[in-house]
Design a protein around this motif. Sequence first.
Motif, PDB file in Angstrom:
ATOM      1  N   ARG A  22      36.095  41.159  22.630  1.00 34.90           N
ATOM      2  CA  ARG A  22      34.979  40.323  23.092  1.00 34.90           C
ATOM      3  C   ARG A  22      35.417  38.866  23.267  1.00 34.90           C
ATOM      4  N   VAL A  23      36.203  38.361  22.325  1.00 40.50           N
ATOM      5  CA  VAL A  23      36.680  36.982  22.412  1.00 40.50           C
ATOM      6  C   VAL A  23      37.574  36.806  23.639  1.00 40.50           C
ATOM      7  N   VAL A  24      38.488  37.740  23.856  1.00 37.90           N
ATOM      8  CA  VAL A  24      39.401  37.643  24.996  1.00 37.90           C
ATOM      9  C   VAL A  24      38.626  37.654  26.310  1.00 37.90           C
ATOM     10  N   LYS A  25      37.643  38.540  26.422  1.00 41.91           N
ATOM     11  CA  LYS A  25      36.833  38.578  27.644  1.00 41.91           C
ATOM     12  C   LYS A  25      36.105  37.250  27.842  1.00 41.91           C
ATOM     13  N   ASP A  26      35.539  36.709  26.766  1.00 44.36           N
ATOM     14  CA  ASP A  26      34.811  35.448  26.861  1.00 44.36           C
ATOM     15  C   ASP A  26      35.737  34.321  27.298  1.00 44.36           C
ATOM     16  N   ILE A  27      36.905  34.248  26.676  1.00 40.40           N
ATOM     17  CA  ILE A  27      37.851  33.172  26.984  1.00 40.40           C
ATOM     18  C   ILE A  27      38.290  33.232  28.442  1.00 40.40           C
ATOM     19  N   SER A  29      37.034  34.680  30.986  1.00 41.54           N
ATOM     20  CA  SER A  29      35.990  34.539  31.999  1.00 41.54           C
ATOM     21  C   SER A  29      35.643  33.073  32.230  1.00 41.54           C
ATOM     22  N   THR A  30      36.080  32.170  31.306  1.00 38.73           N
ATOM     23  CA  THR A  30      35.723  30.760  31.435  1.00 38.73           C
ATOM     24  C   THR A  30      36.838  29.895  32.006  1.00 38.73           C
ATOM     25  N   VAL A  31      38.075  30.392  32.035  1.00 36.11           N
ATOM     26  CA  VAL A  31      39.196  29.519  32.410  1.00 36.11           C
ATOM     27  C   VAL A  31      39.890  29.854  33.730  1.00 36.11           C
ATOM     28  N   PRO A  32      39.437  30.826  34.525  1.00 40.32           N
ATOM     29  CA  PRO A  32      40.253  31.242  35.670  1.00 40.32           C
ATOM     30  C   PRO A  32      40.540  30.148  36.688  1.00 40.32           C
ATOM     31  N   ALA A  33      39.577  29.255  36.935  1.00 41.77           N
ATOM     32  CA  ALA A  33      39.779  28.231  37.963  1.00 41.77           C
ATOM     33  C   ALA A  33      40.935  27.295  37.609  1.00 41.77           C
ATOM     34  N   ALA A  34      41.097  27.029  36.317  1.00 41.88           N
ATOM     35  CA  ALA A  34      42.142  26.094  35.883  1.00 41.88           C
ATOM     36  C   ALA A  34      43.365  26.802  35.322  1.00 41.88           C
ATOM     37  N   TYR A  35      43.335  28.127  35.243  1.00 40.63           N
ATOM     38  CA  TYR A  35      44.358  28.865  34.500  1.00 40.63           C
ATOM     39  C   TYR A  35      45.762  28.648  35.066  1.00 40.63           C
ATOM     40  N   VAL A  95      39.156  41.567  32.960  1.00 44.29           N
ATOM     41  CA  VAL A  95      38.335  40.393  33.241  1.00 44.29           C
ATOM     42  C   VAL A  95      38.219  40.182  34.747  1.00 44.29           C
ATOM     43  N   ARG A  96      37.032  40.430  35.257  1.00 47.96           N
ATOM     44  CA  ARG A  96      36.804  40.356  36.697  1.00 47.96           C
ATOM     45  C   ARG A  96      37.050  38.951  37.245  1.00 47.96           C
ATOM     46  N   GLU A  97      36.658  37.925  36.484  1.00 43.54           N
ATOM     47  CA  GLU A  97      36.790  36.550  36.981  1.00 43.54           C
ATOM     48  C   GLU A  97      38.249  36.183  37.229  1.00 43.54           C
ATOM     49  N   MET A  98      39.143  36.633  36.359  1.00 49.05           N
ATOM     50  CA  MET A  98      40.559  36.353  36.560  1.00 49.05           C
ATOM     51  C   MET A  98      41.071  37.074  37.804  1.00 49.05           C
ATOM     52  N   MET A  99      40.681  38.339  37.966  1.00 49.17           N
ATOM     53  CA  MET A  99      41.166  39.092  39.120  1.00 49.17           C
ATOM     54  C   MET A  99      40.620  38.556  40.435  1.00 49.17           C
TER      55      MET A  99
END
Length: 252
Positions: A22-27, A29-35, A95-99
């Motif tokens: 759960r923590v990994v998914k949360d993390i 999902s919040t950082v993809p734009a800057a990753y 994590v969909r947001e990263m993909m």
Amino acid sequence: MDPRQNTRYPPVNTLTHAQRIRVVKDIFSTVPAAYDFLNRILSIRRDVHWRRAAVSRMRFFQTHRLLDVGTGTCDLAIEAVRRHPGIRVVGLDLVREMMEVGRRKIRQNAAASRIRLLMGDALNLPFARDQFDTAAVAFGIRNIPDRIAALREMTRVVVPGGTVQVLEMGLPRGVLLQRLHRTYLNHVLPRLARTFTPNPEAYHYLVDSIQDFPEPGVFARIMQSAGLRHVAVVPLTFGVAYLHTGRKPEDG
């Protein structure tokens, strides 16, 4: 303001498997734009060279297919098709947001037709046995709570004689270098992350996950326990990262 800016994630070694997922998914999902941007800055672009080192050691001899587990924003997948013109890649992530970031990058790449992305779980890969010449995970195994189960799954889906490859952050060898690196991880990196990401606490967790990861010799034994043979460990940039490779037995 994103409420997760003030989130304090528990120490890695206190989390259950379910909590860690759960923590990994949360993390992520919040950082993809800057990753990608942060990776380049925080590693001084060494992450690009580490992926190239990993891809250069991949072997394609039967299926000419690569499985990229925890593909994230797809840097490893894109580098693999650039380096090996005859292969196809399946990238898999939770994590969909990263993909989605990765999907946009793939569209801009001339080899886009050779990369397919799937939502999926590293602990339950949606493939039959013996489907890939190589299965790899770059900077993701430390975020998988049951590492040996993930390695067994990766071993299952590669062909006999195929390779499982793990590229992961580590701590450099030598007391002075370790002290300098820990200072960078614990003090410099979080301050930079606070400037560039809406969830800077994510980087406290990621630093914790690096420092909690087994040292290279221990992780090599974990790979052997997963059924891999001829396990080799290559330090990169004085041990700031390590490339682990193992081979599935010919009779596997």
